[in-house]
Scaffold this active site. Structure first.
Site, PDB file in Angstrom:
ATOM      1  N   PHE A   1      11.971  -8.242  33.256  1.00 12.33           N
ATOM      2  CA  PHE A   1      13.281  -9.932  33.091  1.00 12.33           C
ATOM      3  C   PHE A   1      14.819  -8.922  33.643  1.00 12.33           C
ATOM      4  O   PHE A   1      16.177  -9.744  33.543  1.00 12.33           O
ATOM      5  CB  PHE A   1      13.647  -9.721  32.114  1.00 12.33           C
ATOM      6  CG  PHE A   1      12.988 -10.887  31.198  1.00 12.33           C
ATOM      7  CD1 PHE A   1      13.800 -12.133  30.732  1.00 12.33           C
ATOM      8  CD2 PHE A   1      11.072 -10.565  30.513  1.00 12.33           C
ATOM      9  CE1 PHE A   1      13.181 -12.666  30.175  1.00 12.33           C
ATOM     10  CE2 PHE A   1      11.074 -11.365  29.960  1.00 12.33           C
ATOM     11  CZ  PHE A   1      11.605 -12.902  29.543  1.00 12.33           C
TER      12      PHE A   1
ATOM     13  N   GLU B   1      -0.012   3.194   9.823  1.00 12.90           N
ATOM     14  CA  GLU B   1      -1.319   3.305   9.782  1.00 12.90           C
ATOM     15  C   GLU B   1      -2.196   4.845  10.330  1.00 12.90           C
ATOM     16  O   GLU B   1      -3.125   5.108  11.020  1.00 12.90           O
ATOM     17  CB  GLU B   1      -2.230   2.318   9.967  1.00 12.90           C
ATOM     18  CG  GLU B   1      -1.652   1.646   8.861  1.00 12.90           C
ATOM     19  CD  GLU B   1      -2.902   0.124   7.804  1.00 12.90           C
ATOM     20  OE1 GLU B   1      -4.198   0.563   8.843  1.00 12.90           O
ATOM     21  OE2 GLU B   1      -2.549  -0.499   8.226  1.00 12.90           O
TER      22      GLU B   1
ATOM     23  N   TRP C   1       8.157   4.748   2.692  1.00 14.25           N
ATOM     24  CA  TRP C   1       7.659   3.974   4.036  1.00 14.25           C
ATOM     25  C   TRP C   1       6.827   2.746   3.354  1.00 14.25           C
ATOM     26  O   TRP C   1       6.138   2.147   4.985  1.00 14.25           O
ATOM     27  CB  TRP C   1       7.072   4.638   5.269  1.00 14.25           C
ATOM     28  CG  TRP C   1       7.966   5.869   5.301  1.00 14.25           C
ATOM     29  CD1 TRP C   1       7.020   7.291   5.486  1.00 14.25           C
ATOM     30  CD2 TRP C   1       8.779   6.373   6.345  1.00 14.25           C
ATOM     31  NE1 TRP C   1       7.704   8.438   5.704  1.00 14.25           N
ATOM     32  CE2 TRP C   1       8.892   8.099   6.331  1.00 14.25           C
ATOM     33  CE3 TRP C   1      10.092   5.719   6.555  1.00 14.25           C
ATOM     34  CZ2 TRP C   1      10.258   8.501   6.795  1.00 14.25           C
ATOM     35  CZ3 TRP C   1      11.442   6.143   6.683  1.00 14.25           C
ATOM     36  CH2 TRP C   1      10.998   7.455   7.227  1.00 14.25           C
ATOM     37  N   ILE C   2       7.237   1.972   2.365  1.00 16.43           N
ATOM     38  CA  ILE C   2       6.401   0.944   1.301  1.00 16.43           C
ATOM     39  C   ILE C   2       6.848  -0.211   2.179  1.00 16.43           C
ATOM     40  O   ILE C   2       7.815  -0.532   1.933  1.00 16.43           O
ATOM     41  CB  ILE C   2       5.778   1.037   0.392  1.00 16.43           C
ATOM     42  CG1 ILE C   2       6.253   2.892  -0.343  1.00 16.43           C
ATOM     43  CG2 ILE C   2       5.310   0.432   0.005  1.00 16.43           C
ATOM     44  CD1 ILE C   2       4.191   3.262   0.757  1.00 16.43           C
TER      45      ILE C   2
ATOM     46  N   ARG D   1      12.489 -17.187  37.446  1.00 14.12           N
ATOM     47  CA  ARG D   1      13.550 -16.603  38.774  1.00 14.12           C
ATOM     48  C   ARG D   1      13.591 -16.574  39.917  1.00 14.12           C
ATOM     49  O   ARG D   1      12.628 -16.241  40.495  1.00 14.12           O
ATOM     50  CB  ARG D   1      13.726 -15.556  37.843  1.00 14.12           C
ATOM     51  CG  ARG D   1      14.505 -13.880  38.668  1.00 14.12           C
ATOM     52  CD  ARG D   1      15.743 -14.092  37.578  1.00 14.12           C
ATOM     53  NE  ARG D   1      16.567 -13.201  38.328  1.00 14.12           N
ATOM     54  CZ  ARG D   1      18.405 -12.661  38.826  1.00 14.12           C
ATOM     55  NH1 ARG D   1      19.070 -13.861  38.339  1.00 14.12           N
ATOM     56  NH2 ARG D   1      18.837 -11.607  38.870  1.00 14.12           N
TER      57      ARG D   1
ATOM     58  N   GLY E   1       3.108  12.962   5.188  1.00 15.52           N
ATOM     59  CA  GLY E   1       2.695  11.360   6.365  1.00 15.52           C
ATOM     60  C   GLY E   1       1.345  11.817   7.541  1.00 15.52           C
ATOM     61  O   GLY E   1       0.366  11.278   6.310  1.00 15.52           O
TER      62      GLY E   1
ATOM     63  N   TYR F   1       0.867  -1.480  -0.258  1.00  8.09           N
ATOM     64  CA  TYR F   1      -0.088  -0.412   0.017  1.00  8.09           C
ATOM     65  C   TYR F   1       0.850   1.136  -0.128  1.00  8.09           C
ATOM     66  O   TYR F   1       1.776   1.222   0.896  1.00  8.09           O
ATOM     67  CB  TYR F   1      -1.069   0.006   0.962  1.00  8.09           C
ATOM     68  CG  TYR F   1      -1.741   1.274   1.438  1.00  8.09           C
ATOM     69  CD1 TYR F   1      -2.938   1.091   0.379  1.00  8.09           C
ATOM     70  CD2 TYR F   1      -2.139   2.327   2.285  1.00  8.09           C
ATOM     71  CE1 TYR F   1      -4.194   2.371   0.961  1.00  8.09           C
ATOM     72  CE2 TYR F   1      -2.636   2.783   2.384  1.00  8.09           C
ATOM     73  CZ  TYR F   1      -3.903   3.363   1.970  1.00  8.09           C
ATOM     74  OH  TYR F   1      -4.882   3.827   2.216  1.00  8.09           O
TER      75      TYR F   1
ATOM     76  N   ARG G   1      -6.808  -0.419  10.504  1.00 11.89           N
ATOM     77  CA  ARG G   1      -6.463   0.110  11.522  1.00 11.89           C
ATOM     78  C   ARG G   1      -6.882  -1.126  12.683  1.00 11.89           C
ATOM     79  O   ARG G   1      -5.819  -1.196  13.247  1.00 11.89           O
ATOM     80  CB  ARG G   1      -6.900   1.407  11.743  1.00 11.89           C
ATOM     81  CG  ARG G   1      -6.619   2.730  11.294  1.00 11.89           C
ATOM     82  CD  ARG G   1      -6.508   4.298  11.692  1.00 11.89           C
ATOM     83  NE  ARG G   1      -6.280   4.841  10.729  1.00 11.89           N
ATOM     84  CZ  ARG G   1      -6.748   6.168  10.681  1.00 11.89           C
ATOM     85  NH1 ARG G   1      -8.031   6.216  10.678  1.00 11.89           N
ATOM     86  NH2 ARG G   1      -5.999   6.875   9.995  1.00 11.89           N
TER      87      ARG G   1
END
Length: 385
Positions: free
Chosen positions: A344, A369, A161-162, A273, A136, A128, A248
Site C-alpha cells: 500500500f 496461547e 491478560w484475560i 493503483r 506466563g 480462560y 492452538r
C-alpha cells in the site's frame, strides 16, 4: 516425527456452506464496524449480536447442551472468516472455545449441564484464566491458590491478560491446591462473575485487538461451590495442556483469517493503483510478493485444518502438529500483513485502510496461547524424545 497424511481432513459441503454463510455475515454485519471498534477500543457488540443470532458464537458446543454440535474444523472456519474482517470480533467464538474446552474435556456431567447451555444459547460467554504476571510461559509457577473450606473452595490470587474479562459470565481458572506437588498440585475451577470475592481490573491499553477487552481478574477470598472443580483435584495443569492441543489451531485459524484479509486488500489495491502509467500489479516484483503471500497463507491454512482434524479425532501426540499450526500461521500472519502494508506504500501507514490494523492485530497471534518460542520448544521435545 509424524508421517504427513494430507488425507486427514476433507472440507465437506457443509463446511463450505458454513464458510459462505459466515463470510456473508462478516462482510455485512461485522466489517462495517471494524475500524470504529479498533479506533474507539470498544467491544464489538454488533459482532456478538450477529454471531449469536446466527448461532456462530460457539458452534463447538455439543447438541446435548443446546449447542450446534459442530466439529473443531467448523469452529476454525468460523474464527478464520470473522478474523478476515475483524480480529477483535473473532475472539468471541475463539475464547468461548478456549474457556469451555477444559469443561468439555474434564468436567463432571453436572458441571457441564450447569455451564455449557448458557454459552450455547448466547446468554453467557466464558473466558480462560491461566496466566499470571510472573507465570506466563512458565505457567506451572502460578501463585493463585484454592483451599477447601467446608463444602466450598476459596480462591485467592490474580490472573493477567484475560481475554474478554468483564464481558464473560464464566471463567475457567487454574489454581494451586497443593503447592508441594508443583504442576500436579494445580486444579481447575469454574468461577461465575457474581461469585463473592471476584472482580476485574481496568482494560489493558494494547497494540492490537483493541476491541477485545484484556484485563486482570482478582480473587479475594472468592468462594465457589465445591462442585465447580473441573475433574479431580490436581489434574488442572494436565487439563490446561490438553486444552491447548485443541485450541492452538484456533489461534492459527485466527492468524490465517487476518493474513487472508490483508492479502485480499493488497490484491485489490495493487490492481487499482497506477504508477509509471500502469497498474502496480503489472510489476513483476509486486507479482512475486503477492504470490509468496498467497502461498504462505494457503500452506498455513492447510496445516491448521490438518491439526484441528487430528485433535477432533482425539489422536495422541498432538503437541507437534498443534504447535506447528499455531506457529506457522502466526508467523505467516505477521509477515503477510507487513508485506500488505508495504504494497500500500504510504497509504498503508495510514488508518484510511485496514491493513495497518491487521498488521497490529497479527502480532498477538505470535504471543498468546504460548509464544512461538514456546511452540518451537514443544515441537523440538516431540521430535527429540
Amino acid at each position: 516425527m509424524q508421517n504427513a497424511d494430507f488425507d486427514t481432513y476433507r472440507l465437506s459441503d457443509e463446511h463450505e456452506a458454513l464458510r459462505d454463510a459466515v463470510r456473508a455475515l462478516a462482510e455485512k454485519e461485522i466489517a462495517p464496524y471494524a475500524a470504529d471498534v479498533d479506533e474507539q477500543a470498544r467491544y464489538p457488540i454488533e459482532a456478538q449480536e450477529a454471531l449469536t443470532k446466527a448461532g456462530f458464537h460457539a458452534v463447538h458446543i455439543p447438541e446435548e447442551y443446546g449447542g450446534e454440535g459442530a466439529d473443531e474444523l467448523a469452529a476454525c472456519i468460523v474464527i478464520e472468516e470473522v478474523a478476515r474482517v475483524c480480529a477483535s470480533s473473532s475472539l468471541i467464538p475463539a475464547v468461548n472455545g478456549l474457556g469451555s474446552v477444559p469443561i468439555l474435556l474434564s468436567a463432571s456431567e453436572e458441571l457441564k449441564q450447569k455451564v455449557l447451555p448458557s454459552i450455547a444459547s448466547g446468554e453467557a460467554m466464558i473466558s480462560y484464566a491461566l496466566s499470571e504476571r510472573e507465570a506466563g510461559s512458565d505457567a506451572a509457577s502460578m501463585k493463585t491458590r484454592a483451599r477447601r473450606d467446608g463444602d466450598d473452595w476459596v480462591l485467592n490470587g490474580t490472573k493477567a491478560w484475560i481475554t474478554n474479562a468483564g464481558i464473560s459470565t464464566w471463567y475457567t481458572v487454574m489454581a494451586v491446591t497443593d503447592p508441594e506437588k508443583k504442576a500436579n498440585g494445580i486444579s481447575a475451577f469454574v468461577v461465575h462473575k457474581d461469585d463473592p470475592g471476584f472482580d476485574v481490573g481496568p482494560k489493558e491499553r494494547k497494540l492490537g485487538i483493541a476491541g477485545s477487552p484484556t484485563r486482570e481478574v482478582y480473587f479475594q477470598d472468592c468462594r465457589i461451590p465445591g462442585d465447580r472443580i473441573i475433574g479431580a483435584e490436581g489434574t488442572g495443569f494436565k487439563t490446561a495442556l490438553a486444552t491447548l492441543d485443541h485450541t492452538r489451531p484456533t489461534i492459527g485459524a485466527q492468524a490465517v483469517g487476518i493474513a487472508q484479509g490483508a492479502l485480499d486488500q493488497a490484491i485489490a489495491y495493487v490492481k487499482e493503483r497506477k504508477q509509471f502509467g500502469k497498474a502496480v500489479a503489472d510489476f513483476q516484483g509486486v507479482q512475486f510478493m503477492i504470490a509468496d503471500m498467497a502461498m504462505k497463507v494457503e500452506a498455513a491454512r492447510q496445516l491448521v485444518y490438518v491439526a484441528t482434524s487430528r485433535a477432533e479425532r482425539g489422536e495422541k501426540n498432538l503437541g507437534f502438529i498443534s504447535s506447528a499450526a499455531k506457529c506457522l500461521a502466526s508467523d505467516t500472519a505477521m509477515q503477510v500483513t507487513t508485506d500488505a502494508v508495504q504494497l500500500f506504500g504510504g497509504a498503508g501507514f495510514t488508518k484510511d485502510f485496514p491493513v495497518e490494523r491487521m498488521m497490529r492485530d497479527a502480532k498477538i497471534t505470535q504471543i498468546y496461547e504460548g509464544t512461538n518460542q514456546v511452540q518451537r520448544m514443544v515441537m523440538a521435545r516431540s521430535l527429540l524424545r
